[in-house]
Design an enzyme around this catalytic site. Sequence first.
Site, mmCIF file in Angstrom:
data_model
loop_
_atom_site.group_PDB
_atom_site.id
_atom_site.type_symbol
_atom_site.label_atom_id
_atom_site.label_comp_id
_atom_site.label_asym_id
_atom_site.label_seq_id
_atom_site.Cartn_x
_atom_site.Cartn_y
_atom_site.Cartn_z
ATOM 1 N N CYS A 70 16.583 60.707 25.538
ATOM 2 C CA CYS A 70 15.243 61.240 25.259
ATOM 3 C C CYS A 70 15.212 62.144 24.029
ATOM 4 C CB CYS A 70 14.724 61.980 26.477
ATOM 5 S SG CYS A 70 14.573 60.882 27.884
ATOM 6 N N HIS A 108 8.878 66.310 24.232
ATOM 7 C CA HIS A 108 9.226 65.078 24.930
ATOM 8 C C HIS A 108 8.456 65.051 26.246
ATOM 9 C CE1 HIS A 108 11.318 61.898 26.840
ATOM 10 N NE2 HIS A 108 11.923 62.672 27.715
ATOM 11 N N ASN A 132 7.270 58.431 30.779
ATOM 12 C CA ASN A 132 8.385 58.799 29.901
ATOM 13 C C ASN A 132 8.869 57.538 29.175
ATOM 14 O OD1 ASN A 132 10.772 59.580 28.732
ATOM 15 N ND2 ASN A 132 11.620 60.548 30.566
HETATM 16 O O1 UT7 Z 1 13.630 62.482 30.154
HETATM 17 C C1 UT7 Z 1 14.932 62.577 30.554
HETATM 18 C C2 UT7 Z 1 15.185 63.781 31.344
HETATM 19 N N1 UT7 Z 1 14.620 63.631 32.669
HETATM 20 C C3 UT7 Z 1 13.893 64.585 33.164
HETATM 21 O O2 UT7 Z 1 13.613 65.552 32.491
HETATM 22 C C4 UT7 Z 1 13.463 64.453 34.595
HETATM 23 C C5 UT7 Z 1 13.793 65.716 35.323
HETATM 24 N N2 UT7 Z 1 13.496 65.666 36.766
HETATM 25 C C6 UT7 Z 1 12.231 65.617 37.217
HETATM 26 O O3 UT7 Z 1 11.288 65.515 36.464
HETATM 27 C C7 UT7 Z 1 12.042 65.771 38.709
HETATM 28 O O4 UT7 Z 1 13.237 66.183 39.294
HETATM 29 C C8 UT7 Z 1 11.533 64.480 39.403
HETATM 30 C C9 UT7 Z 1 10.112 64.199 38.979
HETATM 31 C C10 UT7 Z 1 12.440 63.321 39.061
HETATM 32 C C11 UT7 Z 1 11.510 64.708 40.915
HETATM 33 O O5 UT7 Z 1 10.693 65.817 41.242
HETATM 34 P P1 UT7 Z 1 11.229 66.966 42.201
HETATM 35 O O6 UT7 Z 1 10.127 67.923 42.381
HETATM 36 O O7 UT7 Z 1 12.516 67.488 41.625
HETATM 37 O O8 UT7 Z 1 11.451 66.188 43.548
HETATM 38 P P2 UT7 Z 1 12.776 66.029 44.386
HETATM 39 O O9 UT7 Z 1 13.720 65.116 43.696
HETATM 40 O O10 UT7 Z 1 13.289 67.372 44.807
HETATM 41 O O11 UT7 Z 1 12.235 65.307 45.658
HETATM 42 C C12 UT7 Z 1 11.358 65.992 46.561
HETATM 43 C C13 UT7 Z 1 10.990 65.017 47.673
HETATM 44 C C14 UT7 Z 1 12.212 64.302 48.261
HETATM 45 O O12 UT7 Z 1 11.986 64.139 49.650
HETATM 46 P P3 UT7 Z 1 12.708 65.084 50.720
HETATM 47 O O13 UT7 Z 1 14.178 64.903 50.481
HETATM 48 O O14 UT7 Z 1 12.226 66.467 50.403
HETATM 49 O O15 UT7 Z 1 12.222 64.545 52.011
HETATM 50 C C15 UT7 Z 1 12.197 62.966 47.591
HETATM 51 O O16 UT7 Z 1 12.794 61.955 48.376
HETATM 52 O O17 UT7 Z 1 10.161 63.993 47.136
HETATM 53 C C16 UT7 Z 1 10.731 62.718 47.464
HETATM 54 N N3 UT7 Z 1 10.396 61.786 46.410
HETATM 55 C C17 UT7 Z 1 9.252 61.100 46.380
HETATM 56 N N4 UT7 Z 1 8.207 61.072 47.216
HETATM 57 C C18 UT7 Z 1 7.174 60.261 46.888
HETATM 58 C C19 UT7 Z 1 11.122 61.470 45.301
HETATM 59 N N5 UT7 Z 1 10.457 60.580 44.560
HETATM 60 C C20 UT7 Z 1 9.301 60.328 45.206
HETATM 61 C C21 UT7 Z 1 8.204 59.508 44.937
HETATM 62 N N6 UT7 Z 1 7.173 59.497 45.805
HETATM 63 N N7 UT7 Z 1 8.131 58.733 43.844
#
Ligand code: UT7
Length: 326
Positions: A113, A253, A283
């Site tokens: 990225c 980004h 993204n």
């Molecule tokens: O560009 C390259 C660099 N990449 C980035 O900068 C991305 C950085 N990371 C992020 O933007 C975030 O971590 C994500 C958007 C990928 C995820 O958001 P988050 O707030 O960190 O969520 P999480 O991974 O902590 O997940 C929270 C909950 C989980 O469920 P439990 O374990 O709490 O029951 C996930 O399983 O949300 C769940 N979850 C979803 N639920 C509905 C994860 N993806 C989804 C989804 N829909 N698509």
Amino acid sequence: MKAAITCVAGYVPEDLLTNDDLSKMVDTSDEWIKTRTGISERHILKDPTKATSDMGAEAVKALCEKRGIDPSEIDVLITATVTPDMLFPSTSNLIAHKIGATKSWGFDLSAACSGFLFALTTASQFVANGTYKKVVVVGADKMSSIVDYTDRTTCVLFGDGAGAVLLEPSEAENGIIDHIHHCDGGGAEFLCMKAGGSLNPASHETVDAKQHFVFQDGKPVFKAAVTGMADVSYEIMQRNGLKGKDVAWLVPHQANLRIIDATQRRMGVDPEKVMINIQNYGNTTAATIPLCLRDWESQLKKGDNIILAAFGGGFTWGSMYLKWAY
Ligand code: UT7
């Protein structure tokens, strides 16, 4: 002499993949995606015969038409991508061939990225030192080719697209002024594509284990991105004596709206000065920054102080300070 961006263009495929479409494919919802990422829809290159170079070629063709130059006038063409058409030859080579950039040489640059930022910095050296007069930087990724559409934690994030800028010499004070870039290979374990390279060549096992898709452990990446992108953007402002009010535009980004907001707050820049189009494209990896410049081009004024900032896989991150030249 400085290198200045003198033209911007971009291309996104027509087909849309909306949050509602995704909620029929995996266990997710429009509400979760919007609140956690800011994304509403992304463009997807559906034609199986088309690849990253086709999007890049469209972007560079539009760039040349807009600037009124023939592709054969391009001296160097550098493409930032993590989804090259093939491991070799380079996507830059293929783009040059497709558009008739017969006199250029070039190569691909891999920094996920942050790729566009790193490529822009690399390309600007050729212009600033007087070696070349027309250098094109492309940021292009067909992320849909490496996304697992059964994995809800990654498939909602990415889209396809390409952006391109032309760099030309600028005798005036406008142009690229400063950059701060970083790499930390320790981040590889959190965001990577595990197979297809020399470590894990393609095999039945790697395909069965879904190792040819983007792997991301979102939380540590999020944490590193918030700190990395905000710190490096603040640092470049400090180093150049800029206050929040001096910055005309922040071009971040587009990985997650929450990361963008954290960077904007740390820099003390007004929210309306931040380019945000993540809702429409998701993204697009190397294409996010040039697509923002394209979408906001008509609002940019000569002499505007602009900060570009990125964080991505690798880890790679960085910022750039430039004064808009037209
Ligand atoms: O560009 C390259 C660099 N990449 C980035 O900068 C991305 C950085 N990371 C992020 O933007 C975030 O971590 C994500 C958007 C990928 C995820 O958001 P988050 O707030 O960190 O969520 P999480 O991974 O902590 O997940 C929270 C909950 C989980 O469920 P439990 O374990 O709490 O029951 C996930 O399983 O949300 C769940 N979850 C979803 N639920 C509905 C994860 N993806 C989804 C989804 N829909 N698509």
